[in-house]
Design an enzyme around this catalytic site. Structure first.
Site, mmCIF file in Angstrom:
data_model
loop_
_atom_site.group_PDB
_atom_site.id
_atom_site.type_symbol
_atom_site.label_atom_id
_atom_site.label_comp_id
_atom_site.label_asym_id
_atom_site.label_seq_id
_atom_site.Cartn_x
_atom_site.Cartn_y
_atom_site.Cartn_z
ATOM 1 N N CYS A 1 -10.138 -21.147 -35.442
ATOM 2 C CA CYS A 1 -9.201 -20.056 -35.719
ATOM 3 C C CYS A 1 -9.849 -18.746 -36.170
ATOM 4 O O CYS A 1 -9.435 -17.689 -35.695
ATOM 5 C CB CYS A 1 -8.066 -20.480 -36.638
ATOM 6 S SG CYS A 1 -8.413 -21.833 -37.732
ATOM 7 N N ARG B 1 -17.528 -31.338 -38.308
ATOM 8 C CA ARG B 1 -17.058 -31.531 -39.675
ATOM 9 C C ARG B 1 -17.811 -32.698 -40.279
ATOM 10 O O ARG B 1 -18.042 -33.692 -39.596
ATOM 11 C CB ARG B 1 -15.558 -31.839 -39.686
ATOM 12 C CG ARG B 1 -14.757 -30.673 -39.142
ATOM 13 C CD ARG B 1 -13.294 -31.005 -39.059
ATOM 14 N NE ARG B 1 -12.590 -29.870 -38.491
ATOM 15 C CZ ARG B 1 -11.296 -29.852 -38.210
ATOM 16 N NH1 ARG B 1 -10.563 -30.927 -38.460
ATOM 17 N NH2 ARG B 1 -10.738 -28.784 -37.707
ATOM 18 N N GLN C 1 -11.720 -29.676 -29.774
ATOM 19 C CA GLN C 1 -10.271 -29.505 -29.854
ATOM 20 C C GLN C 1 -9.777 -28.762 -28.619
ATOM 21 O O GLN C 1 -10.423 -27.838 -28.149
ATOM 22 C CB GLN C 1 -9.906 -28.662 -31.080
ATOM 23 C CG GLN C 1 -10.271 -29.310 -32.390
ATOM 24 C CD GLN C 1 -9.956 -28.379 -33.549
ATOM 25 O OE1 GLN C 1 -10.295 -27.198 -33.522
ATOM 26 N NE2 GLN C 1 -9.320 -28.917 -34.566
ATOM 27 N N ASP D 1 -7.853 -26.403 -28.394
ATOM 28 C CA ASP D 1 -7.268 -25.504 -29.374
ATOM 29 C C ASP D 1 -6.645 -24.282 -28.711
ATOM 30 O O ASP D 1 -7.076 -23.862 -27.639
ATOM 31 C CB ASP D 1 -8.401 -25.030 -30.301
ATOM 32 C CG ASP D 1 -7.903 -24.761 -31.702
ATOM 33 O OD1 ASP D 1 -6.687 -24.873 -31.936
ATOM 34 O OD2 ASP D 1 -8.742 -24.436 -32.561
ATOM 35 N N HIS E 1 -4.522 -20.475 -30.201
ATOM 36 C CA HIS E 1 -3.835 -19.756 -31.274
ATOM 37 C C HIS E 1 -2.900 -18.758 -30.642
ATOM 38 O O HIS E 1 -3.304 -17.984 -29.784
ATOM 39 C CB HIS E 1 -4.856 -19.111 -32.198
ATOM 40 C CG HIS E 1 -5.670 -20.135 -32.922
ATOM 41 N ND1 HIS E 1 -6.879 -20.577 -32.452
ATOM 42 C CD2 HIS E 1 -5.398 -20.868 -34.029
ATOM 43 C CE1 HIS E 1 -7.339 -21.519 -33.261
ATOM 44 N NE2 HIS E 1 -6.456 -21.723 -34.221
ATOM 45 N N LYS F 1 2.877 -28.261 -40.720
ATOM 46 C CA LYS F 1 2.564 -28.701 -39.359
ATOM 47 C C LYS F 1 3.679 -29.567 -38.799
ATOM 48 O O LYS F 1 4.434 -30.186 -39.543
ATOM 49 C CB LYS F 1 1.315 -29.589 -39.344
ATOM 50 C CG LYS F 1 0.124 -29.072 -40.063
ATOM 51 C CD LYS F 1 -1.088 -29.980 -39.822
ATOM 52 C CE LYS F 1 -1.066 -31.243 -40.641
ATOM 53 N NZ LYS F 1 -2.185 -32.146 -40.345
ATOM 54 N N HIS G 1 -1.151 -22.375 -34.697
ATOM 55 C CA HIS G 1 -2.318 -23.156 -34.268
ATOM 56 C C HIS G 1 -1.739 -24.360 -33.541
ATOM 57 O O HIS G 1 -0.806 -24.975 -34.046
ATOM 58 C CB HIS G 1 -3.114 -23.713 -35.450
ATOM 59 C CG HIS G 1 -3.498 -22.731 -36.499
ATOM 60 N ND1 HIS G 1 -4.805 -22.505 -36.836
ATOM 61 C CD2 HIS G 1 -2.773 -21.938 -37.315
ATOM 62 C CE1 HIS G 1 -4.866 -21.629 -37.828
ATOM 63 N NE2 HIS G 1 -3.636 -21.260 -38.133
#
Length: 649
Positions: free
Chosen positions: A338, A367, A385, A387, A389, A473, A519
């Site tokens: 992000c 991570r 991910q 991902d 945004h 979420k 997200h």
RNA sequence: GCCGAUGUAGCUCAGAGGUAGAGCGCUUCCUUGGUAAGGAAGAGGUCAUGGGUUCAAUUCCCAUCAUUGGCUCCA
């Protein structure tokens, strides 16, 4: 006399103080044999507990959730009884029924341990007690008396539990020599528990807190019939066959290497192919939904994460920063995408007309997961991910949110994920320190999720304390073969990062405004998604997705030339085919390739050469007869087309 | 990170205080076989790593690493 109302609304009169079991007997003997507990108004009662007032009742049998729950709860008591007699002085924590059985947390004392090897002895003792048909007796006593009982016994765990209970009467259950603080309800006697197995043993923190002592947790499962236990154990065995770690090895999808590092998956060619196909599928879908792909680096300045708040929250428990050799500038391996995407948003001034801006990236993140947490592909230290945004105006938020839900559903439908849980993850109202941002923003964000969920008619469970630290979420949870729940898709509403990154757009009023961020990751991570997909399909991936669609099996060397011709033909038709040229008999080749879960096996021998055909065999289904090559390619392409079209509906 | 278990051939596993075994896979040869395992021979292991005990350790003990069942955590 009291009036009892049954689920079909019929009523009957009974003397006051009658028990559920007596009522059941009055109706039918077979019912009385099967019933395990009785729901009186909204409370579940023991069958032997007197009913003193008019009530509507429902009998709970093994097939009912409440009945099973009663059964397992009583089984936990049975196990605790066995433990007490085998380990005198053992202290008991809690022993509830759970989704698939029961457990009891115990403290055997500092100088004693219970290991898996001890389980058979415990089972034996349980069997002995069960066969004695000891009745479970409920007793209600004042809290004070209960406290004295456990203080005398020296069981500090029960004392602690009691102290948290409200004053008044406390219920206890006794069977034989065993007594336990317990709300109930329980079975009439231990003889109901005919079949059981203690499954495993594990450490578990008292009351789930890392700061507390670790107790020994023993898991078990029990059934009213031996046959049900056997079926259950067989089911567990079969589940292991679908484990993505096993199939991943067999089908050469992925591996790990100690030399690379734990939790860092290596995608093998077949796995990479599968993953790439999934990625392309989603990319296409996202293009159709107005997303734009971006690409960002794997590291970012530490300050970036200080700005986002991630550093304060996770910095200590992350991989340590890396730094440039001369200037000593610090960078983090990116733990999420992000902040990078926020910087892309800021690349140029945005007008309200430009929004929503939807930036997508298959972003690989790192991570530091605790070593004990690593698990196959579902929990790793480096993962990608899917991902994106979405930066939008507040008035676009709900619509954008709903569009994301739609994408997730397209994907779940495409891959036949039917069993999933939808969870609204909100912040823990009792611990607002864990989160960043104003109450006002949180409320707006939470409201948006609740509304969008309602609008889509989703049945969502609300969980407090499960939110991300920057926003609430909507999570989509799917179970693996061993019944563990994993978060796959997630959609998060975020008012906070736009503020922290000072994101703006110019409104129609020519004023600066703050966009809202969503997200979202429909797969969650490619690793976890492929893991779950592997387990759900047992490695039999849909035809459009599977790495090898067809394998050609020549019967003898004489037809190798023809087999090669078939291979070329299929490859030219964009069918992913390979050929098994080993000098093995056809039965062997069929077996091996069936086990590789290749959807179509084409057997070619002299007969096929003569007629210019192939003999088609479908994985798991057997012989489908012969076809010529055009027929077969049409057949395969049609199946793929059907699969992909059913997705879009 | 914590509690427990496990670590032997590419894979699945057996094994014992006296320096290793099976099945599958692999290589070679024989076989050219019609819808879920044809036959033979061979190669392949510092028994996870590092210490310790012992005349002798892969085996027993300790530590580390990895895997694993849970717990805790999960941006």
């Amino acid at each position: 006399m009291i009036k009892i109302t049954f689920p079909d609304n019929s009523t009957r009169e009974y003397p006051k103080g009658i028990t559920g079991l007596e009522i059941a007997k009055s109706l039918s003997n077979s019912l009385a044999k099967e019933v395990l507990s009785v729901t009186v108004n909204d409370e579940v009662y023991d069958l032997t507990r007197p009913i003193n007032n008019d009530a509507s009742i429902k009998f709970n049998k093994w097939e009912d959730e409440e009945g099973m729950d009663t059964f397992w709860h009583s089984s936990a008591h049975l196990m605790a009884d066995a433990l007490e007699s085998l380990y005198p002085g053992i202290k008991l924590g809690i022993g509830p029924s759970i989704e698939n059985g029961f457990y009891y947390d115990v403290d055997p004392g500092d100088d004693r341990t219970i290991s898996e090897d001890d389980l058979p002895a415990i089972e034996k003792k349980m069997k002995e007690i069960a066969s004695q048909k000891k009745p479970y007796v409920r007793k209600e006593i004042p809290k004070k008396e209960a406290l004295d009982y456990y203080s005398d016994k020296g069981d500090e765990y029960k004392v602690e539990l009691l102290e948290d209970l409200e004053d008044g009467t406390i219920s206890f259950y006794t069977h034989g020599n065993f007594t336990d603080l317990c709300r109930g309800p329980h079975l009439p006697h231990t003889g109901y528990i005919k079949a059981f197995k203690l499954l495993n043993i594990a450490g578990a923190y008292w009351r789930g807190s890392e700061r507390n002592k670790q107790l020994t947790r023993i898991y078990g499962v029990s059934f009213p019939k031996q046959k049900l236990l056997e079926e259950h154990l067989l089911m567990l065995e079969k589940a292991k066959e679908r484990d993505h770690r096993k199939i991943g090895k067999e089908l050469e999808l992925f591996t790990f290497s100690q030399n690379v590092g734990s939790g860092l998956p290596l995608w093998l060619p077949k796995g990479a192919q599968l993953r790439e196909r999934l990625e392309n599928f989603l990319k296409q879908l996202q293009r159709e939904h107005g997303y734009e792909q971006v690409i960002t680096p794997h590291i970012g300045q530490k300050e970036l994460y200080i700005t986002s708040g991630h550093y304060a929250k996770y910095g200590e428990s992350s991989f340590k920063p890396i730094s440039t050799p001369t200037e000593g500038e610090e960078f983090l391996l990116k733990p999420m995408n992000c902040p990078h995407h926020c910087e892309i948003y800021k690349f140029k001034p945005r007008s309200y007309k430009d929004l929503p801006v939807r930036l997508a990236e298959f972003g690989t993140v790192y991570r530091y997961e605790q070593s004990g947490e690593l698990h196959g592909l579902t929990r790793v230290r480096g993962f990608t991910q899917d991902d994106a945004h979405i930066f939008c105006r507040p008035d676009q938020l709900k619509e954008e949110f709903i569009k994301v839900i739609d994408i997730i559903f397209i994907i779940f439908r495409a891959l036949a994920f039917k069993d999933f849980l939808v969870q609204i993850s909100l912040r823990d109202p009792g611990d607002k320190e864990k989160y960043i941002g104003s109450d006002e923003n949180w409320e707006k964000a939470e409201q948006a999720i609740v509304e969008a969920t309602k609008e889509k008619g989703l049945e969502a469970r609300v969980e407090y304390g499960e939110a991300a630290f920057y926003g609430p979420k909507l999570d989509f949870l799917v179970k693996d073969v061993l019944g563990r729940k994993w978060q796959l898709g997630t959609i998060q509403v975020d008012y906070n990062l736009p503020e922290r990154f000072d994101l703006e757009y110019t409104g129609s009023d020519n004023q600066k405004h703050r966009p809202v961020m969503i997200h979202r990751a429909p797969f969650g991570s490619m690793e976890r998604f492929v893991a779950i997909l592997t387990e759900h399909t047992a490695g039999k991936f849909p035809l459009w997705l599977t790495p090898d669609q067809v394998v050609i099996l020549p019967i003898s060397e004489k037809v190798h030339n023809y087999a090669e011709k078939v291979l070329n033909f299929l490859n030219n038709c964009d069918i992913r085919a390979l050929i098994d040229l080993r000098s093995e008999k056809i039965g062997k080749k069929i077996r091996d390739n069936e086990l590789k879960r290749i959807p179509y096996l084409l057997i070619v021998g002299e007969k096929e050469v003569e007629n210019n055909t192939v003999s088609v065999r479908k994985q798991g289904e057997g012989d489908k007869g012969s076809m010529n090559l055009e027929e077969f390619t049409n057949f395969v392409n049609k199946e793929i087309k059907n699969q992909l079209e059913s997705i879009k509906k």
